[in-house]
Design an enzyme around this catalytic site. Structure first.
Site, PDB file in Angstrom:
ATOM      1  N   HIS A   1       0.859  -1.186   0.000  1.00 32.48           N
ATOM      2  CA  HIS A   1       0.000   0.000   0.000  1.00 32.48           C
ATOM      3  C   HIS A   1       0.891   1.231   0.000  1.00 32.48           C
ATOM      4  O   HIS A   1       2.126   1.115  -0.041  1.00 32.48           O
ATOM      5  CB  HIS A   1      -1.000  -0.032   1.161  1.00 32.48           C
ATOM      6  CG  HIS A   1      -0.384  -0.087   2.546  1.00 32.48           C
ATOM      7  ND1 HIS A   1       0.551   0.817   2.990  1.00 32.48           N
ATOM      8  CD2 HIS A   1      -0.580  -0.952   3.574  1.00 32.48           C
ATOM      9  CE1 HIS A   1       0.895   0.533   4.230  1.00 32.48           C
ATOM     10  NE2 HIS A   1       0.231  -0.553   4.606  1.00 32.48           N
TER      11      HIS A   1
ATOM     12  N   HIS B   1       3.990   1.503   2.500  1.00 30.88           N
ATOM     13  CA  HIS B   1       5.232   0.832   2.084  1.00 30.88           C
ATOM     14  C   HIS B   1       5.872   1.607   0.932  1.00 30.88           C
ATOM     15  O   HIS B   1       7.090   1.737   0.844  1.00 30.88           O
ATOM     16  CB  HIS B   1       4.952  -0.591   1.600  1.00 30.88           C
ATOM     17  CG  HIS B   1       4.102  -1.412   2.522  1.00 30.88           C
ATOM     18  ND1 HIS B   1       2.852  -1.859   2.166  1.00 30.88           N
ATOM     19  CD2 HIS B   1       4.330  -1.856   3.783  1.00 30.88           C
ATOM     20  CE1 HIS B   1       2.339  -2.562   3.164  1.00 30.88           C
ATOM     21  NE2 HIS B   1       3.211  -2.565   4.170  1.00 30.88           N
TER      22      HIS B   1
ATOM     23  N   CYS C   1       3.261 -11.612  20.230  1.00 31.85           N
ATOM     24  CA  CYS C   1       2.236 -11.108  19.309  1.00 31.85           C
ATOM     25  C   CYS C   1       2.687 -11.387  17.883  1.00 31.85           C
ATOM     26  O   CYS C   1       3.721 -10.882  17.452  1.00 31.85           O
ATOM     27  CB  CYS C   1       2.004  -9.613  19.509  1.00 31.85           C
ATOM     28  SG  CYS C   1       0.927  -8.944  18.216  1.00 31.85           S
TER      29      CYS C   1
ATOM     30  N   CYS D   1       2.923  -8.249  15.577  1.00 30.92           N
ATOM     31  CA  CYS D   1       4.182  -7.497  15.730  1.00 30.92           C
ATOM     32  C   CYS D   1       5.391  -8.358  15.411  1.00 30.92           C
ATOM     33  O   CYS D   1       6.470  -7.837  15.198  1.00 30.92           O
ATOM     34  CB  CYS D   1       4.386  -7.000  17.155  1.00 30.92           C
ATOM     35  SG  CYS D   1       3.106  -5.955  17.805  1.00 30.92           S
TER      36      CYS D   1
ATOM     37  N   CYS E   1      -2.758  -6.686  22.488  1.00 33.00           N
ATOM     38  CA  CYS E   1      -1.717  -5.853  21.866  1.00 33.00           C
ATOM     39  C   CYS E   1      -2.407  -4.586  21.357  1.00 33.00           C
ATOM     40  O   CYS E   1      -3.400  -4.686  20.636  1.00 33.00           O
ATOM     41  CB  CYS E   1      -1.071  -6.608  20.704  1.00 33.00           C
ATOM     42  SG  CYS E   1      -0.211  -5.500  19.569  1.00 33.00           S
TER      43      CYS E   1
ATOM     44  N   HIS F   1      -2.534  -4.525  17.423  1.00 29.19           N
ATOM     45  CA  HIS F   1      -3.238  -5.566  16.670  1.00 29.19           C
ATOM     46  C   HIS F   1      -4.548  -6.018  17.311  1.00 29.19           C
ATOM     47  O   HIS F   1      -5.232  -6.873  16.770  1.00 29.19           O
ATOM     48  CB  HIS F   1      -2.290  -6.749  16.414  1.00 29.19           C
ATOM     49  CG  HIS F   1      -1.133  -6.350  15.556  1.00 29.19           C
ATOM     50  ND1 HIS F   1       0.078  -5.939  16.076  1.00 29.19           N
ATOM     51  CD2 HIS F   1      -1.032  -6.230  14.219  1.00 29.19           C
ATOM     52  CE1 HIS F   1       0.882  -5.607  15.088  1.00 29.19           C
ATOM     53  NE2 HIS F   1       0.248  -5.774  13.954  1.00 29.19           N
TER      54      HIS F   1
ATOM     55  N   LYS G   1      -5.793   6.192  10.481  1.00 27.78           N
ATOM     56  CA  LYS G   1      -4.820   5.157  10.211  1.00 27.78           C
ATOM     57  C   LYS G   1      -5.331   4.332   9.009  1.00 27.78           C
ATOM     58  O   LYS G   1      -6.523   4.073   8.919  1.00 27.78           O
ATOM     59  CB  LYS G   1      -4.735   4.262  11.456  1.00 27.78           C
ATOM     60  CG  LYS G   1      -3.467   3.460  11.519  1.00 27.78           C
ATOM     61  CD  LYS G   1      -3.368   2.716  12.834  1.00 27.78           C
ATOM     62  CE  LYS G   1      -2.460   1.521  12.636  1.00 27.78           C
ATOM     63  NZ  LYS G   1      -2.215   0.761  13.830  1.00 27.78           N
TER      64      LYS G   1
ATOM     65  N   LYS H   1      -7.542  -2.083   6.518  1.00 27.42           N
ATOM     66  CA  LYS H   1      -8.507  -2.793   5.680  1.00 27.42           C
ATOM     67  C   LYS H   1      -9.909  -2.593   6.213  1.00 27.42           C
ATOM     68  O   LYS H   1     -10.845  -2.409   5.458  1.00 27.42           O
ATOM     69  CB  LYS H   1      -8.176  -4.287   5.696  1.00 27.42           C
ATOM     70  CG  LYS H   1      -7.207  -4.665   4.619  1.00 27.42           C
ATOM     71  CD  LYS H   1      -7.204  -6.167   4.472  1.00 27.42           C
ATOM     72  CE  LYS H   1      -6.022  -6.615   3.632  1.00 27.42           C
ATOM     73  NZ  LYS H   1      -5.604  -7.961   3.940  1.00 27.42           N
TER      74      LYS H   1
HETATM   75  N1  MSP Z   1       9.298  -7.088   7.759  1.00 24.31           N
HETATM   76  C1  MSP Z   1       9.509  -5.999   8.651  1.00 24.31           C
HETATM   77  C2  MSP Z   1      10.784  -5.278   8.312  1.00 24.31           C
HETATM   78  C3  MSP Z   1      12.017  -6.106   8.320  1.00 24.31           C
HETATM   79  S1  MSP Z   1      13.431  -5.221   7.859  1.00 24.31           S
HETATM   80  C4  MSP Z   1      14.706  -6.223   8.166  1.00 24.31           C
HETATM   81  C5  MSP Z   1       8.326  -5.028   8.563  1.00 24.31           C
HETATM   82  N2  MSP Z   1       7.597  -5.064   7.457  1.00 24.31           N
HETATM   83  S2  MSP Z   1       6.274  -4.214   7.169  1.00 24.31           S
HETATM   84  O1  MSP Z   1       5.848  -4.622   5.859  1.00 24.31           O
HETATM   85  O2  MSP Z   1       5.357  -4.395   8.232  1.00 24.31           O
HETATM   86  O3  MSP Z   1       6.600  -2.694   7.209  1.00 24.31           O
HETATM   87  C6  MSP Z   1       7.772  -2.141   6.722  1.00 24.31           C
HETATM   88  C7  MSP Z   1       7.765  -0.648   6.622  1.00 24.31           C
HETATM   89  O4  MSP Z   1       6.644  -0.142   5.875  1.00 24.31           O
HETATM   90  C8  MSP Z   1       7.681   0.175   7.885  1.00 24.31           C
HETATM   91  O5  MSP Z   1       8.842   0.263   8.618  1.00 24.31           O
HETATM   92  C9  MSP Z   1       7.466   1.531   7.261  1.00 24.31           C
HETATM   93  O6  MSP Z   1       8.681   1.952   6.709  1.00 24.31           O
HETATM   94  C10 MSP Z   1       6.513   1.220   6.130  1.00 24.31           C
HETATM   95  N3  MSP Z   1       5.135   1.587   6.441  1.00 24.31           N
HETATM   96  C11 MSP Z   1       4.061   0.747   6.632  1.00 24.31           C
HETATM   97  N4  MSP Z   1       2.954   1.524   6.851  1.00 24.31           N
HETATM   98  C12 MSP Z   1       3.261   2.837   6.796  1.00 24.31           C
HETATM   99  C13 MSP Z   1       2.558   4.071   6.922  1.00 24.31           C
HETATM  100  N5  MSP Z   1       1.257   4.138   7.144  1.00 24.31           N
HETATM  101  N6  MSP Z   1       3.283   5.224   6.778  1.00 24.31           N
HETATM  102  C14 MSP Z   1       4.617   5.218   6.504  1.00 24.31           C
HETATM  103  N7  MSP Z   1       5.290   4.086   6.405  1.00 24.31           N
HETATM  104  C15 MSP Z   1       4.659   2.885   6.571  1.00 24.31           C
HETATM  105  O7  MSP Z   1       8.124  -4.264   9.489  1.00 24.31           O
END
Ligand code: MSP
Length: 473
Positions: A17, A20, A127, A130, A145, A148, A289, A292
């Site tokens: 999304h 990321h 969790c 997390c 949590c 979550h 936030k 889904k």
């Molecule tokens: N798999 C772990 C990271 C391992 S690194 C060795 C993880 N993955 S994640 O898919 O949950 O999220 C990764 C990153 O996505 C977050 O750290 C952040 O950078 C980004 N974001 C997810 N949602 C976000 C927002 N709503 N806003 C900004 N960044 C966001 O954690």
């Protein structure tokens, strides 16, 4: 000098999304900037997927597919999404790949040999959302949590532990020596006070996990997903010269993993800790936030299909300061597109080139740089200090400056009475357009070649083009 940029590797229980995407696009911008400065061969950009997680198992079960097939398909979706939005990664790592498993085994063996791993009884609350152990004090009033909204699992088993506590002082020393190990300041201070508060050893294996990488010395245990995931940065590292210039870009939610556990693991294994880390903030969509259940999850691919790749970049990266939290709204995004991209950049380039065709028969005006023209020199500095939004603001204020110059001098009128004077105006505008094109190579990589083509060469300008077509809200 070499630079090695990484994004977090993303969990594959879901598709990408715009949260990321935000992190990936920011990292992409740094990689593009440094490639332009140091040459392509001196920059390496890594992203990938974090697959050895309990979340994966659950998502695969839900999809009704065997886990290997599920992983194959979803990691492909992530990769394809980055391709669709124009991410210039050099490598894409999956933590189920052999090269990763091999590096994990090497590093864990080193940590084990250093005497930093021991076996002990573990009792705690885990969790899965997390992928982390929680303390009672972390839970909300219902014992759930807080992120979550689910009760954590009670786990009681024999686990292997990593002596994180041993690294409290070495980590503090590391931080005092390296100001770039985690920025901005706010995040750095949070992590420092966490370390000063005392570090506890952490459990790094699961005896009953269904999925994951087995420990090299005890196949009956699977490695804790974070302990394996962080190692991806080494598994795909193209060489020690790149490691010396590594910069991890991450979200503020995962700083403890990156700036406490990861450097401690590396210290234990006798590998240099990361040179640089930067944690950005999180954004909400219209103040809420993204989730889904609220139905407000925005797909980067949908936005790209409607507005183009560069609009997505500008919309996300200029919404708020990189490093802070902020908000994103589709209305704000549309306005930026209409006013700044179509009405600003697109209009400027189109007007200037059309007028040069009309009055100078497309001849490039002799490029005398007007004495009052100062290109925005802070641009590089901004990108070298993670100030992406400021870099974008400089770009747009340069666009405004050129548009104002055009409106004030009215060369379309001037040309009818004093052609040499009009030519002089164009000769002042062309260097401004050239500066914008240079900046666009980093900020607007999809539009950049079109801008370059429109600028033409020393003899002739190119054909006018619509850079940002009209889009209905
Ligand atoms: N798999 C772990 C990271 C391992 S690194 C060795 C993880 N993955 S994640 O898919 O949950 O999220 C990764 C990153 O996505 C977050 O750290 C952040 O950078 C980004 N974001 C997810 N949602 C976000 C927002 N709503 N806003 C900004 N960044 C966001 O954690």
């Amino acid at each position: 000098m070499k630079k090695y940029f990484t994004t977090p590797i993303y969990y594959v229980n879901d598709v990408p999304h715009i949260g990321h995407t935000y992190c990936t696009l920011a990292t992409d911008t740094f990689a593009r900037y440094w490639r332009k400065k140091l040459g392509k061969e001196n920059v390496f950009f890594l992203t990938g997927t974090d697959e050895n997680s309990q979340k994966t198992v659950e998502a695969a079960q839900k999809s009704g597919k065997p886990i290997d097939q599920y992983l194959e398909e979803i990691s492909h979706t992530w990769r394809k999404t980055w391709d669709q939005i124009g991410i210039s990664y050099d490598d894409f790592i999956r933590t189920t790949e052999k090269r990763h498993v091999q590096t994990v085994h090497e590093i864990l063996t080193k940590i084990h040999d250093a005497g930093d791993i021991y076996k002990s009884q573990y009792e705690g609350l885990y969790c899965t959302g997390c992928e982390a152990f929680l303390k009672k004090s972390d839970l909300d009033g219902n014992g759930h949590c807080p992120d979550h909204k689910k009760a954590p699992q009670k786990i009681q088993e024999e686990n292997y532990f990593f002596r994180l506590s041993k690294y409290q002082e070495p980590l503090l020393e590391l931080f005092s020596k390296n100001p770039n190990l985690l920025r901005p300041e706010k995040r750095r201070n949070e992590v420092l006070s966490f370390i000063r508060g005392g570090l506890e050893d952490i459990s790094i294996s699961r005896e009953n996990a269904e999925f994951g990488i087995p420990l090299p010395w005890d196949e009956g245990h699977k490695i804790y997903v974070w302990f394996d995931a962080l190692i991806n940065y080494r598994s795909a590292c193209p060489g020690e010269d790149f490691w010396a210039g590594v910069c991890h870009i991450l979200g503020k939610d995962i700083t403890r993993f990156h700036s406490v556990i990861w450097p401690a693991m590396l210290l234990s294994a006798g590998i240099a800790p990361p040179a640089e880390e930067f944690a950005h903030g999180f954004f909400t969509v219209n103040g809420e936030k993204m989730s889904k259940s609220l139905g407000n999850v925005i797909s980067p691919v949908d936005l790209t299909e409607k507005y183009g790749r560069d609009a997505l970049r500008m919309g996300l990266l200029s919404a708020f300061e990189f490093g802070n939290d902020g908000d994103f709204s589709l209305d704000g995004f549309h306005d930026l597109y209409a006013k700044k991209l179509a009405g600003g950049v697109g209009n400027l380039f189109n007007r200037v080139i059309v007028l040069i065709h009309k009055f100078l028969e497309g001849k490039s005006p002799a490029s005398v740089v007007g004495s009052d023209y100062n290109p925005p020199i802070q641009f590089e500095k901004c990108l070298e200090t993670n100030k992406i939004r400021e870099a974008i603001q400089l770009f747009f204020s340069e666009v405004d400056r050129a548009n104002e110059r055009l409106n004030e001098t009215e060369p379309w009128k001037l040309a009818k009475t004093d052609l040499p004077a009009a030519e002089k105006v164009f000769a002042q505008l062309i260097p401004m357009l050239a500066t914008l094109t240079e900046m666009a190579e980093v900020l607007l990589p999809e539009t950049f070649p079109k801008m370059k083509k429109m600028l033409g060469d020393e003899q002739k300008v190119g054909e006018p083009e619509i850079l940002f077509p009209r889009v209905d809200r």
